[in-house]
Design an enzyme around this catalytic site. Sequence first.
Site, PDB file in Angstrom:
ATOM      1  N   ARG A   1      98.319  61.022   1.098  1.00 58.67           N
ATOM      2  CA  ARG A   1      98.538  60.813   2.520  1.00 58.67           C
ATOM      3  C   ARG A   1      97.745  61.757   3.391  1.00 58.67           C
ATOM      4  NH1 ARG A   1     103.471  58.036   2.640  1.00 58.67           N
ATOM      5  NH2 ARG A   1     104.143  57.552   4.725  1.00 58.67           N
TER       6      ARG A   1
ATOM      7  N   ARG B   1     112.756  45.905  10.022  1.00 61.07           N
ATOM      8  CA  ARG B   1     112.806  45.901   8.548  1.00 61.07           C
ATOM      9  C   ARG B   1     114.235  46.110   8.047  1.00 61.07           C
ATOM     10  NH1 ARG B   1     108.981  49.822   5.379  1.00 61.07           N
ATOM     11  NH2 ARG B   1     109.755  51.287   6.945  1.00 61.07           N
TER      12      ARG B   1
HETATM   13  P1  AP5 Z   1     107.084  55.795   3.211  1.00 60.86           P
HETATM   14  O1  AP5 Z   1     108.333  55.292   2.638  1.00 60.86           O
HETATM   15  O2  AP5 Z   1     105.853  55.781   2.394  1.00 60.86           O
HETATM   16  O3  AP5 Z   1     106.842  55.040   4.560  1.00 60.86           O
HETATM   17  P2  AP5 Z   1     105.485  54.597   5.333  1.00 60.86           P
HETATM   18  O4  AP5 Z   1     104.188  55.031   4.816  1.00 60.86           O
HETATM   19  O5  AP5 Z   1     105.749  54.987   6.726  1.00 60.86           O
HETATM   20  O6  AP5 Z   1     105.362  53.120   5.060  1.00 60.86           O
HETATM   21  P3  AP5 Z   1     106.470  52.055   5.163  1.00 60.86           P
HETATM   22  O7  AP5 Z   1     107.267  52.011   3.917  1.00 60.86           O
HETATM   23  O8  AP5 Z   1     107.208  52.226   6.459  1.00 60.86           O
HETATM   24  O9  AP5 Z   1     105.562  50.747   5.352  1.00 60.86           O
HETATM   25  P4  AP5 Z   1     105.059  49.676   4.306  1.00 60.86           P
HETATM   26  O10 AP5 Z   1     103.579  49.588   4.469  1.00 60.86           O
HETATM   27  O11 AP5 Z   1     105.581  49.879   2.946  1.00 60.86           O
HETATM   28  O12 AP5 Z   1     105.684  48.373   4.975  1.00 60.86           O
HETATM   29  P5  AP5 Z   1     106.648  47.232   4.361  1.00 60.86           P
HETATM   30  O13 AP5 Z   1     105.932  46.499   3.289  1.00 60.86           O
HETATM   31  O14 AP5 Z   1     107.994  47.748   4.062  1.00 60.86           O
HETATM   32  O15 AP5 Z   1     107.284  57.293   3.699  1.00 60.86           O
HETATM   33  C1  AP5 Z   1     108.417  57.691   4.452  1.00 60.86           C
HETATM   34  C2  AP5 Z   1     108.384  59.189   4.700  1.00 60.86           C
HETATM   35  O16 AP5 Z   1     108.413  59.895   3.442  1.00 60.86           O
HETATM   36  C3  AP5 Z   1     107.131  59.749   5.396  1.00 60.86           C
HETATM   37  O17 AP5 Z   1     107.242  59.655   6.800  1.00 60.86           O
HETATM   38  C4  AP5 Z   1     107.111  61.185   4.893  1.00 60.86           C
HETATM   39  O18 AP5 Z   1     108.018  61.979   5.594  1.00 60.86           O
HETATM   40  C5  AP5 Z   1     107.602  61.049   3.458  1.00 60.86           C
HETATM   41  N1  AP5 Z   1     106.504  60.858   2.500  1.00 60.86           N
HETATM   42  C6  AP5 Z   1     106.286  59.769   1.714  1.00 60.86           C
HETATM   43  N2  AP5 Z   1     105.183  59.936   0.967  1.00 60.86           N
HETATM   44  C7  AP5 Z   1     104.681  61.152   1.284  1.00 60.86           C
HETATM   45  C8  AP5 Z   1     103.536  61.883   0.873  1.00 60.86           C
HETATM   46  N3  AP5 Z   1     102.660  61.384  -0.027  1.00 60.86           N
HETATM   47  N4  AP5 Z   1     103.326  63.110   1.409  1.00 60.86           N
HETATM   48  C9  AP5 Z   1     104.196  63.630   2.291  1.00 60.86           C
HETATM   49  N5  AP5 Z   1     105.279  62.983   2.757  1.00 60.86           N
HETATM   50  C10 AP5 Z   1     105.526  61.751   2.247  1.00 60.86           C
HETATM   51  O19 AP5 Z   1     106.722  46.249   5.636  1.00 60.86           O
HETATM   52  C11 AP5 Z   1     107.374  46.651   6.822  1.00 60.86           C
HETATM   53  C12 AP5 Z   1     108.103  45.449   7.443  1.00 60.86           C
HETATM   54  O20 AP5 Z   1     107.150  44.490   7.864  1.00 60.86           O
HETATM   55  C13 AP5 Z   1     109.045  44.716   6.468  1.00 60.86           C
HETATM   56  O21 AP5 Z   1     110.211  44.347   7.152  1.00 60.86           O
HETATM   57  C14 AP5 Z   1     108.254  43.469   6.040  1.00 60.86           C
HETATM   58  O22 AP5 Z   1     109.096  42.373   5.769  1.00 60.86           O
HETATM   59  C15 AP5 Z   1     107.384  43.225   7.255  1.00 60.86           C
HETATM   60  N6  AP5 Z   1     106.078  42.659   6.908  1.00 60.86           N
HETATM   61  C16 AP5 Z   1     105.290  42.959   5.841  1.00 60.86           C
HETATM   62  N7  AP5 Z   1     104.166  42.226   5.837  1.00 60.86           N
HETATM   63  C17 AP5 Z   1     104.236  41.438   6.956  1.00 60.86           C
HETATM   64  C18 AP5 Z   1     103.368  40.450   7.508  1.00 60.86           C
HETATM   65  N8  AP5 Z   1     102.210  40.115   6.928  1.00 60.86           N
HETATM   66  N9  AP5 Z   1     103.759  39.839   8.674  1.00 60.86           N
HETATM   67  C19 AP5 Z   1     104.949  40.172   9.277  1.00 60.86           C
HETATM   68  N10 AP5 Z   1     105.804  41.090   8.785  1.00 60.86           N
HETATM   69  C20 AP5 Z   1     105.449  41.736   7.645  1.00 60.86           C
HETATM   70 MG    MG Z   2     106.916  51.288   2.060  1.00 61.54          MG
END
Ligand code: AP5
Ligand code: MG
Length: 213
Positions: free
Chosen positions: A88, A127
């Site tokens: 990240r 979500r």
């Molecule tokens: P993390 O859990 O990794 O969250 P993120 O990167 O913010 O990503 P998300 O899980 O929110 O998004 P996603 O891309 O997976 O989306 P999703 O598929 O669910 O990290 C959380 C926290 O942990 C960080 O803030 C940090 O504090 C810590 N952390 C984690 N890793 C770390 C690291 N390496 N270093 C340091 N800290 C770390 O989709 C989202 C929504 O959109 C869903 O409801 C889905 O149904 C919808 N959706 C998906 N695709 C579409 C589409 N094509 N059209 C419409 N809706 C859609």
């Molecule tokens: Mg995710």
Amino acid sequence: MNIILLGPPGAGKGTQAKRLIDRYGIPQISTGDMLRAALKEGTPLGLEAKKFMDQGTLVPDSVVIGLVKERIQKPDCAKGYMLDGFPRNVSQAESLDAMLGELKQRIDHVVSIEVPSSELLARLTGRRTCRACGAGFHIKFDPPKKDAVCDKCEGELYQRDDDNEATVSSRLQVYEGQTKPLIDYYEKQDKIRRVDGVGDMNEIFGLIVKVLG
Ligand code: AP5
Ligand code: MG
């Protein structure tokens, strides 16, 4: 095949990872999911991580690097794995390169799922995730058949603590400042495979399979 799923919060990394597991038979390694699991178990690591996650900032590099190093050496990673949410920042990417060098492994593809920031807030605040099986839904874009009930296992759907407007805004800033530079980092290694992340989820899956070759 070892791949990284790169993209802003809400890009669809988790959504696509679930489909890719079935297709390629390799596990999803989501550092976010691992930290949330540690928090649920009440481990010191989970409680420490919570402070950062609630603020939408990054958990210290040493914590996540340790988690990943241990995880990728498990037997189920022998055929490959998908990193979701790691690395990240550039420092995590450099540590990953060093770790893979020691293990005689390499990253084959970095899939960059591209979604404009204007789309992300609605995706994140709508979500819902199953407490039992981890399946993902969206109240508008991918609604469950029964309100707040998982289609797959009838588990309870919940909203993540960090999917509120204030925390999302901080997560998006962290992405722009710290994570987006990884596109350049992996471009230099000729590993970036760009995919348009706007549109039908199944069509986006098709685009990912295509870039993975
Ligand atoms: P993390 O859990 O990794 O969250 P993120 O990167 O913010 O990503 P998300 O899980 O929110 O998004 P996603 O891309 O997976 O989306 P999703 O598929 O669910 O990290 C959380 C926290 O942990 C960080 O803030 C940090 O504090 C810590 N952390 C984690 N890793 C770390 C690291 N390496 N270093 C340091 N800290 C770390 O989709 C989202 C929504 O959109 C869903 O409801 C889905 O149904 C919808 N959706 C998906 N695709 C579409 C589409 N094509 N059209 C419409 N809706 C859609
Ligand atoms: Mg995710």
